[in-house]
Design a protein around this motif. Structure first.
Motif, PDB file in Angstrom:
ATOM      1  N   GLN A   1      13.063   7.962  -5.251  1.00 57.46           N
ATOM      2  CA  GLN A   1      11.979   8.811  -4.742  1.00 57.46           C
ATOM      3  C   GLN A   1      10.671   8.448  -5.438  1.00 57.46           C
ATOM      4  N   ARG A   2       9.572   8.708  -4.750  1.00 53.94           N
ATOM      5  CA  ARG A   2       8.258   8.554  -5.364  1.00 53.94           C
ATOM      6  C   ARG A   2       7.279   9.505  -4.687  1.00 53.94           C
ATOM      7  N   GLU A   3       6.084   9.642  -5.277  1.00 54.25           N
ATOM      8  CA  GLU A   3       5.118  10.609  -4.766  1.00 54.25           C
ATOM      9  C   GLU A   3       4.445  10.113  -3.492  1.00 54.25           C
ATOM     10  N   GLY A   4       3.900  11.075  -2.746  1.00 60.99           N
ATOM     11  CA  GLY A   4       3.015  10.754  -1.648  1.00 60.99           C
ATOM     12  C   GLY A   4       3.662  10.488  -0.310  1.00 60.99           C
ATOM     13  N   THR A   5       4.975  10.642  -0.179  1.00 58.45           N
ATOM     14  CA  THR A   5       5.660  10.253   1.050  1.00 58.45           C
ATOM     15  C   THR A   5       5.774  11.435   2.018  1.00 58.45           C
ATOM     16  N   THR A   6       5.310  11.235   3.248  1.00 59.63           N
ATOM     17  CA  THR A   6       5.327  12.318   4.230  1.00 59.63           C
ATOM     18  C   THR A   6       6.145  11.973   5.468  1.00 59.63           C
ATOM     19  N   THR A   7       6.916  10.919   5.415  1.00 64.71           N
ATOM     20  CA  THR A   7       7.669  10.518   6.602  1.00 64.71           C
ATOM     21  C   THR A   7       8.849  11.447   6.868  1.00 64.71           C
ATOM     22  N   THR A   8       9.250  11.487   8.111  1.00 66.57           N
ATOM     23  CA  THR A   8      10.479  12.143   8.526  1.00 66.57           C
ATOM     24  C   THR A   8      11.535  11.059   8.744  1.00 66.57           C
ATOM     25  N   LEU A   9      12.755  11.317   8.316  1.00 60.85           N
ATOM     26  CA  LEU A   9      13.844  10.365   8.528  1.00 60.85           C
ATOM     27  C   LEU A   9      14.018  10.081  10.020  1.00 60.85           C
ATOM     28  N   SER A  10      14.231   8.820  10.351  1.00 60.37           N
ATOM     29  CA  SER A  10      14.493   8.404  11.730  1.00 60.37           C
ATOM     30  C   SER A  10      15.933   7.921  11.821  1.00 60.37           C
ATOM     31  N   VAL A  11      16.632   8.312  12.892  1.00 59.81           N
ATOM     32  CA  VAL A  11      18.058   8.010  13.036  1.00 59.81           C
ATOM     33  C   VAL A  11      18.315   7.376  14.399  1.00 59.81           C
ATOM     34  N   GLY A  12      19.010   6.234  14.389  1.00 60.12           N
ATOM     35  CA  GLY A  12      19.363   5.570  15.635  1.00 60.12           C
ATOM     36  C   GLY A  12      19.763   4.133  15.381  1.00 60.12           C
ATOM     37  N   SER A  13      20.440   3.525  16.359  1.00 58.59           N
ATOM     38  CA  SER A  13      20.854   2.121  16.262  1.00 58.59           C
ATOM     39  C   SER A  13      21.642   1.835  14.992  1.00 58.59           C
ATOM     40  N   GLY A  14      22.421   2.832  14.551  1.00 62.30           N
ATOM     41  CA  GLY A  14      23.290   2.643  13.399  1.00 62.30           C
ATOM     42  C   GLY A  14      22.615   2.718  12.050  1.00 62.30           C
ATOM     43  N   VAL A  15      21.348   3.172  12.005  1.00 60.24           N
ATOM     44  CA  VAL A  15      20.631   3.212  10.729  1.00 60.24           C
ATOM     45  C   VAL A  15      19.929   4.547  10.543  1.00 60.24           C
ATOM     46  N   VAL A  16      19.665   4.852   9.273  1.00 58.83           N
ATOM     47  CA  VAL A  16      18.758   5.928   8.885  1.00 58.83           C
ATOM     48  C   VAL A  16      17.559   5.257   8.230  1.00 58.83           C
ATOM     49  N   ILE A  17      16.386   5.499   8.765  1.00 59.51           N
ATOM     50  CA  ILE A  17      15.172   4.882   8.236  1.00 59.51           C
ATOM     51  C   ILE A  17      14.446   5.895   7.360  1.00 59.51           C
TER      52      ILE A  17
ATOM     53  N   SER B   1      11.597   6.219   3.787  1.00 51.99           N
ATOM     54  CA  SER B   1      10.357   5.582   3.356  1.00 51.99           C
ATOM     55  C   SER B   1       9.944   6.119   2.005  1.00 51.99           C
ATOM     56  N   VAL B   2       9.283   5.275   1.238  1.00 44.30           N
ATOM     57  CA  VAL B   2       8.679   5.709  -0.013  1.00 44.30           C
ATOM     58  C   VAL B   2       7.265   5.146  -0.063  1.00 44.30           C
ATOM     59  N   GLN B   3       6.296   6.020  -0.060  1.00 45.43           N
ATOM     60  CA  GLN B   3       4.898   5.602  -0.160  1.00 45.43           C
ATOM     61  C   GLN B   3       4.703   4.784  -1.426  1.00 45.43           C
ATOM     62  N   TRP B   4       3.930   3.703  -1.324  1.00 38.88           N
ATOM     63  CA  TRP B   4       3.647   2.799  -2.437  1.00 38.88           C
ATOM     64  C   TRP B   4       4.878   2.045  -2.919  1.00 38.88           C
ATOM     65  N   SER B   5       5.922   2.033  -2.102  1.00 38.15           N
ATOM     66  CA  SER B   5       7.129   1.310  -2.496  1.00 38.15           C
ATOM     67  C   SER B   5       7.641   0.479  -1.330  1.00 38.15           C
TER      68      SER B   5
ATOM     69  N   HIS C   1       3.309  -7.118   3.641  1.00 36.48           N
ATOM     70  CA  HIS C   1       2.502  -7.075   4.868  1.00 36.48           C
ATOM     71  C   HIS C   1       1.957  -5.677   5.175  1.00 36.48           C
ATOM     72  N   GLY C   2       1.750  -4.867   4.122  1.00 34.25           N
ATOM     73  CA  GLY C   2       1.177  -3.537   4.326  1.00 34.25           C
ATOM     74  C   GLY C   2       2.187  -2.445   4.590  1.00 34.25           C
ATOM     75  N   LEU C   3       3.478  -2.737   4.471  1.00 35.49           N
ATOM     76  CA  LEU C   3       4.509  -1.732   4.761  1.00 35.49           C
ATOM     77  C   LEU C   3       4.723  -0.758   3.619  1.00 35.49           C
ATOM     78  N   ARG C   4       4.146  -0.983   2.471  1.00 35.19           N
ATOM     79  CA  ARG C   4       4.376  -0.063   1.354  1.00 35.19           C
ATOM     80  C   ARG C   4       3.437   1.138   1.399  1.00 35.19           C
ATOM     81  N   ASN C   5       2.381   1.092   2.197  1.00 34.33           N
ATOM     82  CA  ASN C   5       1.421   2.206   2.288  1.00 34.33           C
ATOM     83  C   ASN C   5       1.577   2.862   3.644  1.00 34.33           C
ATOM     84  N   ARG C   6       2.294   3.970   3.675  1.00 34.20           N
ATOM     85  CA  ARG C   6       2.629   4.505   4.989  1.00 34.20           C
ATOM     86  C   ARG C   6       2.925   5.995   4.912  1.00 34.20           C
ATOM     87  N   GLY C   7       2.396   6.741   5.872  1.00 34.42           N
ATOM     88  CA  GLY C   7       2.720   8.149   5.962  1.00 34.42           C
ATOM     89  C   GLY C   7       3.538   8.490   7.190  1.00 34.42           C
TER      90      GLY C   7
END
Length: 808
Positions: free
Chosen positions: A601-617, A619-623, A642-648
């Motif tokens: 876990q890390r600070e700043g993450t506001t994503t909701t878990l996504s579920v489908g195609s056999g995976v749970v997606i 996210s960790v902001q800045w990670s 490629h900019g994927l570590r900064n994401r809400g």
């Protein structure tokens, strides 16, 4: 002077503390001297005698002589003097100051934090908000809890906010970014702001400012230095005295408030410590740790790191030293909007969202007219949340179908008023809410595809509105078996955090279940159970029909940051938590199926878990972006380049592909492998919590400053852009005026895209052209994504209002 003997001898310092009646900074004949005022050299603490005199022994590492400002006074110049010689005379002329303290000792103060003005302009606007609020509400002082930022910011901030230009005592903490290059990290801070630790008294409460233990450059002080001074300072404080401590960061995540150096320590639990107040994290977070409250406040000038609302905090301290707190929002000048009834409406509930940064609302009223004839005049509205005032309007059947005018007037505590009016056609019984399908997750399902079977258009009218009595943040409304579900936040721990179930036809609250703290993000439903997780990591399973708790568990999340991510449900399983607390549970029993062991876990993450195609997606902001196997919980891959570590934002899953936005780019990725198929660079920030909507011809998402954007789903070229108004409250990290922010996920209902914006408006947008075909202004920011079912669109606003609109 408990610890003076342990250090090398130094030359003495002396002086007088007096009432500077003529404000000339010098002690003159006839001016009153002050007894028992505490004076310190940064180690030793003494009290003035009957003649107002003191003598300090000094010590090897001395830099300042400073006083503990006594209650009822402010410093004529400063509360400190730099030590300029081996021995010297340092007088302190004080000015009587009783503003903001009532007869019982009750008072309030303002906390400001993390303004970081080194690279921004326009700061006078929010500083003026604080200045005017202070003039109107008479707080006792203002405290800035650090991160003014770098040498440029340190030089400028003292001119922006000081005791003289704010007309109120102003105090500062040192933050990690205030330790800058010099002989020692705090050298620049000391030049403009004085000592980095000190204390002051207000109405029987002892306030202590302590420094950040480290930062960008190494400080000259140590925690042992601070600890020795703390012991000497508190030796003069009686055990029953309420104590508040300010610092740039939190001391502990647990209940043991022991301030420790390498050789020194002091157990603050042995004192009457009420609160530890800090910043640093750019979040709004209040928590009780044992008997001590820890209180973090975000930046007031920009969006928070975890998309927290831009705000300053007002602390209301009573005569016993206990407190309540409230967040207040900047840049709002007597904003007033009638949210209901407007247009063609079946609702007769008057709902007005009203707010001013500089003064609370004292009262509000409405008047209803039919042409030149007054039907109802100056009827009172009742405050139901920090934004919303409401009342039931007793219109008679004779006004059905008539065009009426509604005027609302709001009066603020500073005497200012504002008013607005709107026309509406009262149509009771003309609309029937039909919810013919469930909407059990963010954007309808665990894959967050956002496609509704509802066929909505520009004929939408308001069926009903209901205020839940608390703020609604990113907990998007759900629809299940004819009921509407949402959940509230409780940033000030006033017992306002609930999960709610409402009757979809009428808006009546069927039940509400109390939770321990704020629910800041997505809730979800499966097996007729609604699931929610609060910022403390409590996971709740509540029966959708009865509102009774089916089961509950504590997720093993970090002590800080709070759990602000959203959860998801799919096929009888709930996926909740984040980092090492990411877990899958059987929905009906609460049995743990698996738990993630592979990423943190890390600070700043506001994503909701996504579920489908056999995976749970997750996210960790800045990670990184992470994929875990749906059945086993094992990490399949992570992606941070490629900019994927900064994401809400959360990902939408379509046919084995992820569609997501991050930083300044749009991505399509393989769900099982993490391979990037498409990366489309964008000329604007998409650091928002908006999940892309994939239609037959478009890919549509919100942005931080540019409103709603559509890409052609074949060429990925921009197809259209739909601008929105300036955000009422800034949440996208570091966004400031002017920002047309959309934090929500767009939803497709027929040919219309429905989406809520931070400007306080719910929009219907033509999916082919991006033109606005329908809108409803609420006057309060919209942070929760809409839901659609049957003939209805469900939306919420930050003021705690739930709206249902229906198609004719």
């Amino acid at each position: 002077m408990l610890l003076a003997a342990s250090l090398p001898a130094a030359a003495a310092h002396h002086g007088r503390v007096f009432v500077d009646k003529n404000h000339n900074g010098s002690f003159d004949k006839g001016e009153k001297v002050l007894k028992d005022v505490k004076v310190s050299d940064g180690l030793n603490v003494v009290k003035t005698d009957a003649n107002g005199m003191y003598t300090l022994p000094g010590h090897e590492r001395e830099r300042f002589v400073f006083i503990t400002l006594p209650s009822g006074y402010k410093a004529g110049d400063k509360h400190y003097h730099p030590i300029t010689a081996a021995a010297g005379n340092y007088d302190f002329g004080l000015i009587p100051y009783q503003a903001g303290i009532d007869k019982k000792g009750a008072h309030r103060f303002i906390q400001v934090s993390d303004t970081e003005i080194f690279n921004t302009t326009g700061n006078e606007a929010w500083a003026e908000n604080i200045r005017q609020y202070a003039a109107n509400e008479k707080p006792a002082f203002i405290i800035h809890t650090g991160d003014i930022c770098y040498e440029k910011g340190l030089k400028e901030h003292i001119e922006l906010m000081n005791t003289q230009n704010m007309n109120i005592p102003m105090f500062y903490c040192i933050g990690n970014h205030d330790l800058v290059k010099g002989k020692y990290g705090e050298e620049c801070f000391e030049k403009y702001y004085g000592p980095v630790y000190y204390s002051f008294d207000v109405a029987g409460v002892h306030y202590i400012v302590t420094p950040m233990p480290g930062g960008d450059y190494r400080p000259g002080y140590t925690k042992d230095d601070v600890c020795r001074w703390l012991k000497n300072d508190l030796a003069h404080v009686s055990p029953e005295t309420p104590i508040y401590i300010f610092n740039h960061d939190i001391l502990t995540y647990g209940n043991d408030f022991t301030y420790k150096g390498k050789t020194e320590s002091i157990n603050l639990n042995e004192y009457n410590l009420k609160a530890w107040i800090y910043g640093h994290w750019h979040i709004n977070h209040k928590k009780k740790q044992g008997n001590v409250y820890t209180i973090c406040t975000s930046s007031l000038d920009k969006g928070g790191i975890d998309h927290s609302t831009s705000a300053y905090r007002v602390m209301h301290v009573d005569g016993k030293g206990d407190f309540t707190s409230e967040l207040r929002y900047t840049y709002l000048d007597k904003k007033l909007c009638i949210a209901s009834p407007v247009g063609e409406s079946a609702s007769r509930v008057v709902t007005a969202n009203v707010y001013s940064s500089v003064s609370p609302v004292r009262k509000a009223s409405y008047t209803c007219t039919d042409g030149t004839r007054t039907i109802l005049k100056n009827k009172p509205l009742t405050q139901v949340s920090d934004w919303t005032w409401s009342a039931d309007m007793p219109l008679k059947e004779q006004y059905k179908g008539k065009k009426l005018t509604l005027q609302v007037v709001a009066e603020f505590k500073n005497g200012e008023t504002t008013k607005t009016e709107t026309n509406f056609v009262y149509l009771p019984g003309e609309t029937t809410v039909k919810l013919d399908g469930n909407w059990d997750n963010l954007a309808g399902n665990a894959a967050h595809t956002g496609i509704s079977t509802a066929q909505l258009d520009s004929t939408l009218s308001l069926a009903w509105v209901r205020n839940v009595g608390a703020n609604l943040y990113m907990s998007s409304p759900l629809i299940h078996n004819g009921k509407i579900f949402t959940a509230s936040i409780d940033e000030d721990l006033k017992g306002k955090a609930f999960i709610y179930a409402m009757d979809g036809a009428s808006g009546k609250i069927v039940w509400k279940y109390p939770v321990a703290s704020s629910i800041k993000n997505t809730i979800a439903i499966t097996d007729d159970i609604v699931f929610a997780q609060d910022v403390l990591g409590n996971l709740y399973a509540v029966d959708c029909e009865s509102g009774t708790l089916r089961w509950k568990t504590q997720l093993p999340v970090n002590g800080l940051p709070g759990l602000i991510e959203g959860l998801a449900t799919d096929k009888g399983i709930v996926y909740a938590g984040t980092g090492k607390a990411l877990s899958a549970f059987e929905a009906r029993t609460g049995k743990l199926i698996w738990r993630n062991n592979d990423w943190n876990q890390r600070e700043g993450t506001t994503t909701t878990l996504s579920v489908g195609s056999g995976v749970v997606i997750g996210s960790v902001q800045w990670s990184a972006l992470y994929a875990n196997d749906l059945k086993t919980g094992k990490k399949l891959w992570s992606a941070s380049n490629h900019g994927l570590r900064n994401r809400g934002a959360s990902a939408a899953i379509h046919n084995g592909l992820l569609y997501l936005i991050s930083n300044k780019a749009f991505f399509i990725m393989e769900a099982r492998t993490g391979r990037i198929i498409v990366r489309k660079t964008l000329p604007y920030s998409v650091d928002v919590t908006s999940t892309p909507l994939l239609t037959d011809k478009e890919i549509i998402f919100g942005t931080a400053k540019e409103g709603l954007v559509a890409l052609d789903n074949q060429t990925l070229e921009e197809k259209w852009k739909c601008p929105v108004g300036d955000a009422l409250i800034y949440t996208s990290p570091y966004s400031r005026p002017v920002s047309g922010t959309i934090e929500t996920t767009p939803v497709l209902a027929g040919k219309m895209i429905a989406v809520g914006a931070s400007d306080g408006t719910i929009y219907g947008v033509d999916k082919a052209t991006g033109k606005i075909t329908w809108k409803h202004a609420t006057g309060s920011p919209v942070f929760g994504s809409v839901a659609a079912s049957g003939n209805a669109l469900v939306a919420t606003d930050f003021g705690g209002n739930v709206y249902v609109f229906t198609r004719k």
